[in-house]
Scaffold this motif. Structure first.
Motif, PDB file in Angstrom:
ATOM      1  N   ASP A 275      44.357  32.338  33.165  1.00  0.00           N
ATOM      2  CA  ASP A 275      45.234  31.212  33.504  1.00  0.00           C
ATOM      3  C   ASP A 275      46.471  31.557  34.327  1.00  0.00           C
ATOM      4  N   ASP A 276      47.176  32.640  33.964  1.00  0.00           N
ATOM      5  CA  ASP A 276      48.407  32.939  34.702  1.00  0.00           C
ATOM      6  C   ASP A 276      48.223  34.130  35.649  1.00  0.00           C
ATOM      7  N   ALA A 277      46.978  34.344  36.074  1.00  0.00           N
ATOM      8  CA  ALA A 277      46.692  35.472  36.966  1.00  0.00           C
ATOM      9  C   ALA A 277      47.315  35.241  38.332  1.00  0.00           C
ATOM     10  N   PRO A 278      47.700  36.320  39.016  1.00  0.00           N
ATOM     11  CA  PRO A 278      48.260  36.156  40.366  1.00  0.00           C
ATOM     12  C   PRO A 278      47.171  35.732  41.352  1.00  0.00           C
ATOM     13  N   GLU A 279      47.568  35.005  42.360  1.00  0.00           N
ATOM     14  CA  GLU A 279      46.627  34.609  43.420  1.00  0.00           C
ATOM     15  C   GLU A 279      46.246  35.837  44.246  1.00  0.00           C
ATOM     16  N   THR A 280      45.024  35.849  44.760  1.00  0.00           N
ATOM     17  CA  THR A 280      44.634  36.905  45.684  1.00  0.00           C
ATOM     18  C   THR A 280      45.452  36.745  46.969  1.00  0.00           C
ATOM     19  N   PRO A 281      46.119  37.800  47.449  1.00  0.00           N
ATOM     20  CA  PRO A 281      46.975  37.655  48.635  1.00  0.00           C
ATOM     21  C   PRO A 281      46.191  37.144  49.851  1.00  0.00           C
ATOM     22  N   ILE A 282      46.770  36.187  50.553  1.00  0.00           N
ATOM     23  CA  ILE A 282      46.121  35.611  51.735  1.00  0.00           C
ATOM     24  C   ILE A 282      45.885  36.679  52.799  1.00  0.00           C
ATOM     25  N   GLU A 283      46.805  37.652  52.898  1.00  0.00           N
ATOM     26  CA  GLU A 283      46.649  38.724  53.895  1.00  0.00           C
ATOM     27  C   GLU A 283      45.397  39.550  53.600  1.00  0.00           C
ATOM     28  N   PHE A 284      45.114  39.703  52.316  1.00  0.00           N
ATOM     29  CA  PHE A 284      43.909  40.448  51.931  1.00  0.00           C
ATOM     30  C   PHE A 284      42.660  39.683  52.353  1.00  0.00           C
ATOM     31  N   LYS A 285      42.660  38.375  52.107  1.00  0.00           N
ATOM     32  CA  LYS A 285      41.489  37.571  52.489  1.00  0.00           C
ATOM     33  C   LYS A 285      41.286  37.597  54.007  1.00  0.00           C
ATOM     34  N   GLN A 286      42.381  37.592  54.738  1.00  0.00           N
ATOM     35  CA  GLN A 286      42.266  37.667  56.203  1.00  0.00           C
ATOM     36  C   GLN A 286      41.723  39.038  56.631  1.00  0.00           C
ATOM     37  N   ALA A 287      42.166  40.080  55.953  1.00  0.00           N
ATOM     38  CA  ALA A 287      41.682  41.433  56.270  1.00  0.00           C
ATOM     39  C   ALA A 287      40.198  41.563  55.967  1.00  0.00           C
ATOM     40  N   ILE A 288      39.747  40.939  54.859  1.00  0.00           N
ATOM     41  CA  ILE A 288      38.318  40.970  54.502  1.00  0.00           C
ATOM     42  C   ILE A 288      37.507  40.242  55.566  1.00  0.00           C
ATOM     43  N   ARG A 289      38.013  39.097  56.019  1.00  0.00           N
ATOM     44  CA  ARG A 289      37.302  38.317  57.041  1.00  0.00           C
ATOM     45  C   ARG A 289      37.172  39.117  58.338  1.00  0.00           C
ATOM     46  N   GLN A 290      38.191  39.891  58.656  1.00  0.00           N
ATOM     47  CA  GLN A 290      38.121  40.722  59.867  1.00  0.00           C
ATOM     48  C   GLN A 290      37.152  41.898  59.696  1.00  0.00           C
ATOM     49  N   ALA A 291      37.132  42.463  58.485  1.00  0.00           N
ATOM     50  CA  ALA A 291      36.333  43.677  58.247  1.00  0.00           C
ATOM     51  C   ALA A 291      34.854  43.390  58.057  1.00  0.00           C
ATOM     52  N   TYR A 292      34.536  42.169  57.581  1.00  0.00           N
ATOM     53  CA  TYR A 292      33.144  41.847  57.225  1.00  0.00           C
ATOM     54  C   TYR A 292      32.716  40.569  57.918  1.00  0.00           C
ATOM     55  N   GLN A 293      31.634  40.667  58.701  1.00  0.00           N
ATOM     56  CA  GLN A 293      31.221  39.532  59.534  1.00  0.00           C
ATOM     57  C   GLN A 293      30.161  38.625  58.914  1.00  0.00           C
ATOM     58  N   GLY A 294      29.638  38.980  57.747  1.00  0.00           N
ATOM     59  CA  GLY A 294      28.590  38.161  57.126  1.00  0.00           C
ATOM     60  C   GLY A 294      29.161  36.995  56.327  1.00  0.00           C
ATOM     61  N   THR A 295      28.360  36.442  55.433  1.00  0.00           N
ATOM     62  CA  THR A 295      28.771  35.318  54.591  1.00  0.00           C
ATOM     63  C   THR A 295      29.684  35.818  53.472  1.00  0.00           C
ATOM     64  N   ILE A 296      30.832  35.156  53.310  1.00  0.00           N
ATOM     65  CA  ILE A 296      31.781  35.539  52.271  1.00  0.00           C
ATOM     66  C   ILE A 296      31.832  34.444  51.209  1.00  0.00           C
ATOM     67  N   ILE A 297      31.645  34.879  49.953  1.00  0.00           N
ATOM     68  CA  ILE A 297      31.721  33.980  48.794  1.00  0.00           C
ATOM     69  C   ILE A 297      32.922  34.401  47.952  1.00  0.00           C
ATOM     70  N   TYR A 298      33.744  33.448  47.540  1.00  0.00           N
ATOM     71  CA  TYR A 298      34.800  33.711  46.553  1.00  0.00           C
ATOM     72  C   TYR A 298      34.490  32.913  45.297  1.00  0.00           C
ATOM     73  N   ALA A 299      34.874  33.465  44.141  1.00  0.00           N
ATOM     74  CA  ALA A 299      34.709  32.755  42.869  1.00  0.00           C
ATOM     75  C   ALA A 299      35.917  33.036  41.985  1.00  0.00           C
ATOM     76  N   GLY A 300      36.373  32.017  41.266  1.00  0.00           N
ATOM     77  CA  GLY A 300      37.484  32.190  40.339  1.00  0.00           C
ATOM     78  C   GLY A 300      38.507  31.075  40.460  1.00  0.00           C
ATOM     79  N   ARG A 301      38.596  30.218  39.443  1.00  0.00           N
ATOM     80  CA  ARG A 301      39.640  29.174  39.350  1.00  0.00           C
ATOM     81  C   ARG A 301      39.637  28.186  40.516  1.00  0.00           C
ATOM     82  N   TYR A 302      38.494  27.918  41.122  1.00  0.00           N
ATOM     83  CA  TYR A 302      38.459  26.948  42.217  1.00  0.00           C
ATOM     84  C   TYR A 302      38.149  25.559  41.688  1.00  0.00           C
ATOM     85  N   ASP A 303      38.874  24.562  42.221  1.00  0.00           N
ATOM     86  CA  ASP A 303      38.417  23.185  42.073  1.00  0.00           C
ATOM     87  C   ASP A 303      37.876  22.772  43.439  1.00  0.00           C
TER      88      ASP A 303
END
Length: 365
Positions: A275-303
């Motif tokens: 419940d009170d976990a920190p958000e994954t840093p947006i800079e990290f998600k951008q770095a992942i998108r740059q490093a990996y060109q395939g399909t990216i799935i995220y899971a965790g606390r999404y509505d």
């Protein structure tokens, strides 16, 4: 806004009908003895076949890979036949389903491994971690994990071969592909994360060395069944089951680049979801998108809104909804029409029978 979740997407050679993923969730209802998937599990997954992609619960690749009582395996003929019931039932409802291949490493107890001492990257016991064992009752008994032995080079080669064979077994069982479980503190994660790995050979020390086992397992699996049928799950920021990395951004950006080179069909990132976990840093998600060109799935606390936003922002291609899928077999339809979501009963998550597995109804208008 929510339309983003209902756009079709290509995954390798597969055409998926939406971008909603049912991620892997352990339910501990495999038939005993033998740890086989069964008709009850087939009904459970078939009820949820409206997901764009189902990733079935973690399934151990060997007897020593088992961490908890009553989880299914995928190394015996009986287990392959059990999973065939599941994949047939999902395909009959036009669903797509991947197997999650699992070795828990040190996150187990000899009661779950036929009396054998667990194995890991290093002889380091996971601190404050308990697993449940079959104590002869419907209620699981929780016990502390034990100290593992450090894997020899021969052990490493044997486990790589077990993963390769498990991938072949999954295809034989009718799965559309496989997901390698390299997250949540299990065996591959025990090599990746610096604080779980004190090896001094080519599998320890530098980030490149700590990613070597992951690379070799993925290469063996893609060689066996094709890279377009292999996805990988990572958990960069979780400390689940006692694995922690000193430099997670650097380590997991390197992992994403490695998996891009190995051409896996998707990268599935488990975000911290308490419940009170920190958000994954947006800079990290951008770095992942740059490093990996395939399909990216995220899971965790999404509505649904947050999920659609992540897709529209270009950070994710698909989103996993874990716990909501337990009590809402028709989750995509509920999201689409803004129907209310049911909540699950935590007491029936693990073990037991149909109650809390297949008796949650679809929404009645």
């Amino acid at each position: 806004m929510k339309d983003a979740l209902f756009q079709p997407i290509k995954l390798g050679k597969l055409e998926l009908k939406n971008r909603i993923v049912m991620p892997p969730m352990t339910r501990s209802r495999a038939t005993q003895p033998g740890n086989c998937a069964n008709d009850m599990m087939a009904a459970y997954y078939a009820q949820r076949a409206s997901a764009g992609l189902i990733v079935a619960e973690g399934t151990q690749i060997s007897p020593l890979g088992q961490g908890y009582a009553w989880t299914p395996g995928i190394y015996s003929e009986e287990q392959i036949a059990g999973w065939k019931k599941v994949t047939d039932a999902v395909h009959a409802k036009q669903g797509t389903i991947f197997a999650q291949l699992w070795h828990v490493g040190r996150v187990t107890h000899p009661d779950n491994t036929g009396g054998e001492q667990p194995i890991s990257s290093s002889a380091l016991k996971a601190q404050n971690v308990k697993v449940f064992v079959d104590n002869g009752q419907q209620e699981p008994g929780f016990v502390d994990v034990v100290e593992p032995r450090e894997m020899s080079k021969q052990d490493i080669q044997e486990v790589i071969e077990q993963y390769r064979q498990a991938a072949l077994n999954a295809i034989e069982a009718g799965f559309d592909g496989v997901e390698l479980h390299a997250a949540n503190g299990y065996l591959i994660n025990q090599f990746i994360d610096s604080e779980a790995n004190n090896r001094t050979d080519e599998y320890g020390g530098s980030i490149e060395n700590r990613l070597r086992f992951l690379a070799q397992v993925v290469a063996a699996m893609t060689d066996a069944i094709g890279a377009d049928r292999v996805g990988v799950r990572l958990a960069p920021f979780t400390s689940l089951n006692g694995t922690v990395d000193k430099t997670p951004v650097e380590t997991y950006t390197a992992a994403a680049a490695l998996l891009n080179k190995l051409n896996v069909v998707y990268l599935h990132i488990a975000e911290v979801d308490w419940d009170d976990a920190p958000e994954t840093p947006i800079e990290f998600k951008q770095a992942i998108r740059q490093a990996y060109q395939g399909t990216i799935i995220y899971a965790g606390r999404y509505d649904s809104d947050k999920a659609a936003q992540a897709i529209n922002d270009g950070l994710a291609d698909m989103i996993g909804f874990g716990r909501p899928f337990i009590a809402n077999p028709d989750l995509p339809n509920r999201i689409k029409h803004d129907y209310p979501l049911a909540t699950h009963d935590p007491a029936t998550l693990f073990g037991g029978a149909e109650q809390g597995l297949v008796d949650y109804p679809e929404y009645q208008v």
